[in-house]
Structures are given as C-alpha cells and as structure tokens.
Design an enzyme around this catalytic site. Structure first.
Site, PDB file in Angstrom:
ATOM      1  CD  GLU A 169      -3.126  -0.785   2.187  1.00 46.09           C
ATOM      2  OE1 GLU A 169      -3.036   0.183   2.952  1.00 46.09           O
ATOM      3  OE2 GLU A 169      -4.085  -1.570   2.195  1.00 46.09           O
ATOM      4  CD  GLU A 375      -3.737  -5.596   4.158  1.00 40.76           C
ATOM      5  OE1 GLU A 375      -4.492  -4.728   4.642  1.00 40.76           O
ATOM      6  OE2 GLU A 375      -2.506  -5.455   4.076  1.00 40.76           O
TER       7      GLU A 375
HETATM    8  C1  BGC Z   1      -3.116  -2.051   6.006  1.00 41.19           C
HETATM    9  C2  BGC Z   1      -3.120  -2.743   7.341  1.00 41.19           C
HETATM   10  C3  BGC Z   1      -4.203  -2.131   8.219  1.00 41.19           C
HETATM   11  C4  BGC Z   1      -5.535  -2.348   7.558  1.00 41.19           C
HETATM   12  C5  BGC Z   1      -6.731  -1.825   8.354  1.00 41.19           C
HETATM   13  C6  BGC Z   1      -4.489  -1.790   5.459  1.00 41.19           C
HETATM   14  O1  BGC Z   1      -4.493  -0.526   4.909  1.00 41.19           O
HETATM   15  O2  BGC Z   1      -2.296  -2.730   5.086  1.00 41.19           O
HETATM   16  O3  BGC Z   1      -1.855  -2.657   7.913  1.00 41.19           O
HETATM   17  O4  BGC Z   1      -4.184  -2.636   9.510  1.00 41.19           O
HETATM   18  O5  BGC Z   1      -5.555  -1.705   6.319  1.00 41.19           O
HETATM   19  O6  BGC Z   1      -6.624  -0.472   8.556  1.00 41.19           O
END
Ligand code: BGC
Length: 475
Positions: A169, A375
């Site tokens: 990111e 993610e």
């Molecule tokens: C990030 C994580 C973060 C998650 C929730 C993502 O942007 O890679 O490190 O904890 O979002 O905020």
C-alpha cells in the site's frame, strides 16, 4: 449466505483462502530489532489514539508456534506476513542481523511443514530510523537501499517463499504518512506528497530487479489498496474531485507499475493543481522501465468504496483519523447513505470489490497479471462473553459476502480478470497504527494485558468453510 458449505461450493478448488498480518502490528520483540519511523511517531504525544506503541503488540515474535497452530486450526491455505526491515537490517543499510533473518527462516519452514503457502511482504511501513532521518521515501536513496535489502532477504528465503510482495500500500504511506500526517512520518504535504509516490514505486522496481536476479523461486508481485470512487452528484466539481481521488489513490501507483507510464492528470481541475500533479508524477523513461517489469501477480487490498464531494470537511476527518491538513483538501468523503458501517466507521460494500475489479480489468486489460486479494476485513470490537466465547457475527457476515464476491470473480465473472485468492485481514487483533489497540480486525481475539488468544466465531467459521472445501462433512 453465511453457510460454510454454500460458500465452499462456490470456490474453485485452487482458490487460496488465507490470512494476512504485518510485522509491526503483531511481532513485538522490539528490543531485538532496530527502530523504525513508527516507533518514534508513536512516542509523540497525541499521535496514537490510546497512547500505545508497537513495542509489544501481540508478542508474536515469541509466540509464533501458538499462532502457527491457530493458522492450522482454521485450515488456512496461505499466510501473508511481512518482514521487518529493521529486524533484518537495523540501520536500514549495511549490517545484516542473521538472528533477524533466522526468525523468518523458521517461520517459512514451519508454514511449509503445515502445508500453508507463505507469502512474504518486504515492506509494510517500518522504515529503519537512519533512513527516515535521511529523508525516508522523500529521497531516492531509500528506494535503492530497499532494493539491497530485498536482495538480502531473497538470498535467504528465496528457495521457499511462494509469493513475494515488494511494498504494501504505497498509497496509504503517501496519503496518510506524507499527505495528511495521520501516519508516520506525520508530514502534511497534501498533494505535493505525490513526489514520495515516485520513490516508493522506484523502491518496488529495485526490489523486483533484486529478487529476479537472486533469483528467487517464488512469484513476485506488489500490493496496493484500491477504492472505487464515485462523485456525490453529477456536478462538474464533484466529478473533478472524484477524478482527483481516483488519481492519487488508484492510478499514481498502478499506472506506472502496470502500464509503464505516468497516469494522466484528470480533467476539470484548476490549472495550478494540474501542473503540480503532473510534475510530481512524472518519471523518466528509464525509471518507468524499471518499475514496470512484468509481475506474476497483483495484490489488491479492498476495504471500501469512496463517495466524494467538492469542498473540504471542516472537521478534518479522514478514514484513518483526524488531520489538520485534511481541512485544506479540496474535497471530502461522504458517508454512503444506505450502507452499514464497521466499528471504524468504514462503509460495508461487498459490491465495491466487484466494481474495483471491473475497473482494473478495463484500465489495465492484458497488462493486469492474475490478482490476489491480499487484504480484506473489518473492525468489529466484540469482547469475550461471560462464557469466554467471542461472537463476531458481523465479521462472519462481512467475510461471507466479500469472499462470496471473490469466489464469483475467481470463477470468471469479469472477463480478463483472473482472481486467485483472498487473504483475510487479519489473523489476530493487533496494533492498528494510529488507532492503537482501539480497532479489532482479527479472527482471533487478543487480550492485550495477558496476550491470551481466543478464536472468535469468524475463526471457527473460516475453519468450517475450509473443512467443507476439503470434502469433510463435520462442519
Ligand atoms: C493495512 C493494514 C491495516 C488495515 C486496516 C491496510 O491498509 O495494510 O496494515 O491494519 O488496512 O486499517
């Protein structure tokens, strides 16, 4: 909808369902690594909502066996973790800590023994302090040091890691860290931070070059966070601002990496802003070649869609916290009128995953390699009930809906968009950056006083999905 058997039946056999974590958010073991920008940032008063630091977090560094057991218990196909740069290179250049590398070496071996596919991210925001002091991502030399570090890690783990992610990111680091100041290093440069993006994209390029020349056996990719952006109305102003957010959030990183060219500055913006965006995003031909080397996969993080209106938000609220600089933005994010929200106030929109996938397919066509959702997840702060169980039915519903969309995509719902898997954010409740311990995204509840881990109902549900997929019936 949340029936594990139904979801299992929708997923192709080779679909990878995993969980993701990041070193600084779970490891602890801070005395056994160098310091990073976030350590210092967290020590500044008022930066972290609850005043906490990443020194201990979940103490995964000392409890990795227990956490590996949890991964197996949920039947995960894959585990995405990040490697702490200051644990491997405490000064960010030169000296290598072999003890630091040993930790990841063992972790990878243990994952493979358990039949869990290791995906390693080289950078999840923990820039070693000496590099931060020399300018962090504002200077090109950090990108060059990152390439050297990638080679060191590649040499050690390259025979076993299945999937490599260079940078996690870049958009968040640039927007939150250098643009709005809600993340480390806390700078408030607004759109001038675009120049930082260039160095991060270069860092990716150097890392890919390094991993390929080791050469590592696994596949190489990058992860960025993407949001489908909609204007609040059809007005010219709202549309121009939606274009602006799309530019800085989605295109600034993906266009050079996937198309080998700087993104086109959106129409309808005032001339001075257009010129500024043009100058911060311009890259030389040689650099564009470096950053657009073909990738084996593209990691897409999806959390929510954005609804944009012209004009600043006088409260300075951003999705990751309050920012003085945000009060000077020419646009604001609106709440979606019909969408429910997580405990972080983020909209819940599984269809946004379909939308952004569609946009990526249209924009990048055959230049888009297979995609992995690296993610996706939600913060719901459920606490243990008196009987000790943690019932996070909201998270189960969230994951069922999003993984359901992912399964459709993996089955070819969008021509030209090849989806391979979904990594849940995240395995354990953790240190959620500026939100400290106040937002819980985990499948497993962590008591941050005792460090006791308690699997939530979402954890058991994922396990049921995985058992159903493997043809066992005892769900
Ligand atoms: C990030 C994580 C973060 C998650 C929730 C993502 O942007 O890679 O490190 O904890 O979002 O905020």
């Amino acid at each position: 909808m949340t029936d594990p058997r139904e979801l299992a039946a929708r997923q192709p056999a080779n679909f990878v369902l995993g969980a993701a974590t990041a070193a600084l958010q779970i490891e602890g073991g801070a005395d056994l690594r160098g310091r990073c920008g976030w350590d210092e940032f967290a020590e500044q008063p008022g930066r972290i909502i609850d005043g906490s630091t990443p020194a201990l977090t979940c103490d995964h560094f000392h409890r990795s066996e227990e956490d590996l057991e949890l991964m197996s218990g949920a039947g995960l196909d894959g585990y995405r973790f990040s490697i702490s740069w200051p644990r491997v290179q405490p000064e960010g250049s030169g000296r290598v800590s072999s003890e630091g590398l040993d930790f990841y070496d063992r972790l990878v071996d243990r994952l493979i023994e358990r039949g869990i596919r290791p995906m390693a991210t080289l950078y999840h925001w923990d820039t070693p302090i000496p590099l931060e002091q020399q300018g962090g991502w504002k200077v090109r030399s950090t990108a060059e040091r990152f390439g050297e570090y990638a080679a060191i890690v590649g040499e050690r783990l390259g025979d076993r890691v299945a999937d490599w992610v260079s940078i996690n990111e870049a958009a968040t680091v640039v927007l939150n860290g250098y643009g709005l100041g809600v993340h480390s290093p806390g700078e408030e440069q607004l759109f001038r931070a675009g120049a930082v993006a260039r160095n991060m994209v270069l860092g990716h390029g150097y890392a890919v070059q390094a991993l390929r020349s080791v050469p590592v056996a696994g596949r190489i990719g990058v992860t960025n966070t993407h949001t489908p952006v909609s204007p609040a109305t059809d007005s010219k102003k709202d549309k121009a601002m939606a274009g602006l957010l799309d530019f800085v959030h989605n295109r600034l990183f993906a266009d050079p990496v996937l198309l080998g060219r700087s993104p086109e500055v959106p129409r309808g913006l005032p001339l001075p802003m257009r010129l500024m965006l043009k100058s911060v995003s311009r890259m030389s031909r040689k650099d564009l070649e470096l950053v657009s080397q073909p990738l084996d996969f593209y990691g897409l993080n999806y959390y929510f869609p954005s609804l944009v209106a012209a004009g600043a938000d006088p409260t300075g609220m951003s999705p990751d916290g309050e920012s003085e600089a945000a009060k000077d933005l020419p646009f604001r994010l609106l709440d979606w009128p019909d969408l429910p929200q997580t405990d972080f106030g983020w909209p819940i929109a599984p269809d946004g995953l379909r939308q952004i996938s569609q946009q990526m397919a249209e924009r990048y066509g055959t230049r888009l390699p297979p995609v992995v959702i690296t993610e996706g997840g939600a913060s719901f702060n459920d606490a243990p009930s008196p009987d000790g169980s943690v019932n996070d039915d909201d998270r189960v519903a969230y994951l069922a809906a999003h993984i359901g969309v992912a399964a459709d995509l993996a089955n070819g719902a969008i021509p030209g968009f090849e989806l391979e898997g979904y990594y849940v954010w995240t395995l354990l409740d953790n240190w959620e950056w500026a939100a400290g311990f106040s937002q819980r995204f985990g499948l497993v509840h962590v008591d941050f006083d005792t460090l006791e881990r308690t699997p939530k109902s979402s954890y058991h549900w994922i396990g049921d999905v995985q058992r159903a997929r493997r043809g066992k019936t005892e769900v």
